[in-house]
Enzyme design. Structure first.
Site, short mmCIF file in Angstrom:
data_model
loop_
_atom_site.label_atom_id
_atom_site.label_comp_id
_atom_site.label_asym_id
_atom_site.label_seq_id
_atom_site.Cartn_x
_atom_site.Cartn_y
_atom_site.Cartn_z
N HIS A 79 20.81 26.03 -11.67
CA HIS A 79 21.66 26.70 -12.11
C HIS A 79 21.18 28.06 -12.15
O HIS A 79 19.98 28.34 -12.27
CB HIS A 79 21.78 26.71 -13.78
CG HIS A 79 22.53 25.38 -14.25
ND1 HIS A 79 23.71 25.11 -14.02
CD2 HIS A 79 21.97 24.20 -14.90
CE1 HIS A 79 24.17 23.81 -14.14
NE2 HIS A 79 23.16 23.29 -14.69
N PHE B 198 34.09 26.31 -11.15
CA PHE B 198 34.05 25.18 -11.95
C PHE B 198 34.95 25.66 -12.95
O PHE B 198 34.65 26.42 -13.85
CB PHE B 198 32.53 24.87 -12.10
CG PHE B 198 32.56 23.70 -13.21
CD1 PHE B 198 32.99 22.36 -12.61
CD2 PHE B 198 31.98 23.71 -14.35
CE1 PHE B 198 32.95 21.35 -13.33
CE2 PHE B 198 31.91 22.51 -15.07
CZ PHE B 198 32.28 21.30 -14.49
N GLN C 177 30.59 17.84 -7.45
CA GLN C 177 31.09 16.72 -6.99
C GLN C 177 31.93 16.74 -5.89
O GLN C 177 31.86 15.86 -4.80
CB GLN C 177 31.76 15.92 -8.19
CG GLN C 177 31.09 15.36 -9.21
CD GLN C 177 30.57 16.31 -10.39
OE1 GLN C 177 30.65 17.63 -10.20
NE2 GLN C 177 30.71 16.03 -11.60
N THR D 42 -4.42 -5.15 1.12
CA THR D 42 -3.53 -3.69 1.24
C THR D 42 -4.53 -2.75 2.31
O THR D 42 -3.93 -2.00 2.81
CB THR D 42 -3.34 -3.05 0.06
OG1 THR D 42 -4.51 -2.85 -0.73
CG2 THR D 42 -2.44 -4.06 -0.97
N ASP D 43 -5.78 -2.79 2.02
CA ASP D 43 -6.60 -1.93 2.93
C ASP D 43 -6.18 -2.41 4.32
O ASP D 43 -6.28 -1.37 5.27
CB ASP D 43 -8.15 -2.28 2.57
CG ASP D 43 -8.99 -1.51 3.40
OD1 ASP D 43 -9.00 -0.31 3.10
OD2 ASP D 43 -9.66 -1.89 4.25
N LYS E 171 0.77 -1.17 -0.02
CA LYS E 171 -0.17 0.08 -0.07
C LYS E 171 0.82 1.00 -0.20
O LYS E 171 1.80 1.43 0.64
CB LYS E 171 -0.92 -0.06 1.32
CG LYS E 171 -1.97 1.03 1.10
CD LYS E 171 -3.10 0.48 0.23
CE LYS E 171 -4.48 1.10 0.40
NZ LYS E 171 -5.56 0.47 -0.42
N ASN F 183 22.37 20.14 -10.05
CA ASN F 183 22.83 21.56 -9.97
C ASN F 183 21.73 22.60 -10.54
O ASN F 183 21.50 22.80 -11.73
CB ASN F 183 23.89 21.44 -10.68
CG ASN F 183 24.98 22.77 -10.99
OD1 ASN F 183 24.78 23.91 -9.93
ND2 ASN F 183 26.03 22.89 -11.74
N ARG G 294 30.65 31.52 -8.62
CA ARG G 294 29.30 31.35 -9.18
C ARG G 294 28.32 31.05 -7.90
O ARG G 294 28.92 30.77 -6.88
CB ARG G 294 29.35 30.35 -10.31
CG ARG G 294 29.66 28.80 -9.49
CD ARG G 294 29.51 27.55 -10.51
NE ARG G 294 29.74 26.49 -9.95
CZ ARG G 294 29.54 25.26 -10.46
NH1 ARG G 294 29.05 25.09 -11.77
NH2 ARG G 294 29.94 23.90 -9.84
#
Length: 277
Positions: A243, A150, A215, A55-56, A10, A241, A167
């Protein structure tokens, strides 16, 4: 023909609980997903439901167990549920439970506000006497306006990206860390203290690290957690990332001293790694 794998359960079970202390209330809201594996082949091949737990019933178990003290922390709540299905249903060999928490910040004694998209998470797998517990965070927004570079990357005939020594660095962190087996506990206070300690390390390392790449910072964050938290054996970090692109203001006769940006969601880089002790 044979079935090589089967599982069912569930998902999307939402439950909220108010803990009513005399001087304040606590609000816990969770979304639970349950998957069980075991001796269910005949339900697929023959339509035999004699071993099938509805599942109930799983949904109702979540509601019933939410009344207990274990629901105060996602790790202890997931452990309680996983252990229940394995111990009470002999046909179940493995139970996996994932819990995501909707964070509510208390504004006063009885009032709360939301805190953005981030969600605290927990994942438990119980198989016989073996148990694994992972805690984590999803969609944790982090940004710093300097201390990120970078440069020195591979360039080919399709490369247009310029190198930069300064940056904006923004990400939406997903992290999952695994606890050593001997540290698995039902102590709700322990889980809360541990989660906040790991989150503090992740947050502070991101802020203070002189980053040469996503990284580079990802590794520093995972390394800090494994170095400081002996009870954590493994950490999985995913860092898109996000930007922030500098706007070219020259057509307007203006200069941009790295101050005006266009935030973008897509496309984005996606950096991921698993670190282990």
């Amino acid at each position: 023909m044979r079935i090589t794998e089967n599982r069912y359960g569930k998902s999307g079970v939402r439950v909220a609980r108010v803990v009513r202390h005399q001087d304040r209330h606590e609000m816990h809201e969770m979304t639970v997903a349950i998957q069980i594996e075991g001796d269910f082949d005949s339900s697929y091949s023959e339509g035999d439901n004699s071993k099938v737990l509805p599942t109930d019933t799983m949904k109702n178990t979540v509601y019933a167990f939410a009344a207990g003290p274990e629901a105060a922390q996602p790790e202890s709540f997931a452990l309680l549920l996983a252990r229940h299905f394995v111990s009470t249903q002999p046909q179940v060999h493995r139970a996996s439970v994932e819990v995501q928490c909707q964070p509510w910040q208390r504004n006063g004694r009885f009032s709360f506000s939301g805190s953005g998209p981030l969600r605290r998470t927990a994942s438990v797998t119980a198989e016989g006497a073996s148990e694994t517990v992972e805690a984590g965070i999803a969609d944790y927004l982090l940004l710093k306006t300097t201390g990120s570079a970078f440069a020195g990357f591979v360039k080919d005939s399709y490369t247009t990206l310029a190198e930069t020594q300064d940056r904006l660095f923004a990400t939406s962190l997903d992290a999952r860390w695994r606890y050593r087996g001997e540290d698995i506990s039902m102590d709700t206070n322990w889980w809360d203290t541990s989660w906040h300690a790991v989150m503090k390390l992740l947050t502070e390392t991101f802020a203070e690290h002189e980053s040469k790449s996503v990284q580079h910072t990802l590794y520093a964050m995972g390394e800090a957690v494994l170095a400081e938290c002996d009870h954590v054996s493994r950490i999985h970090l995913t860092m898109p990332n996000k930007h922030y692109l500098p706007v070219d203001l020259r057509p307007f006769g203006l200069s941009n001293a790295n101050e005006v940006f266009v935030p973008t969601d897509e496309p984005h880089g996606l950096i991921e790694a698993v670190l282990e002790q």
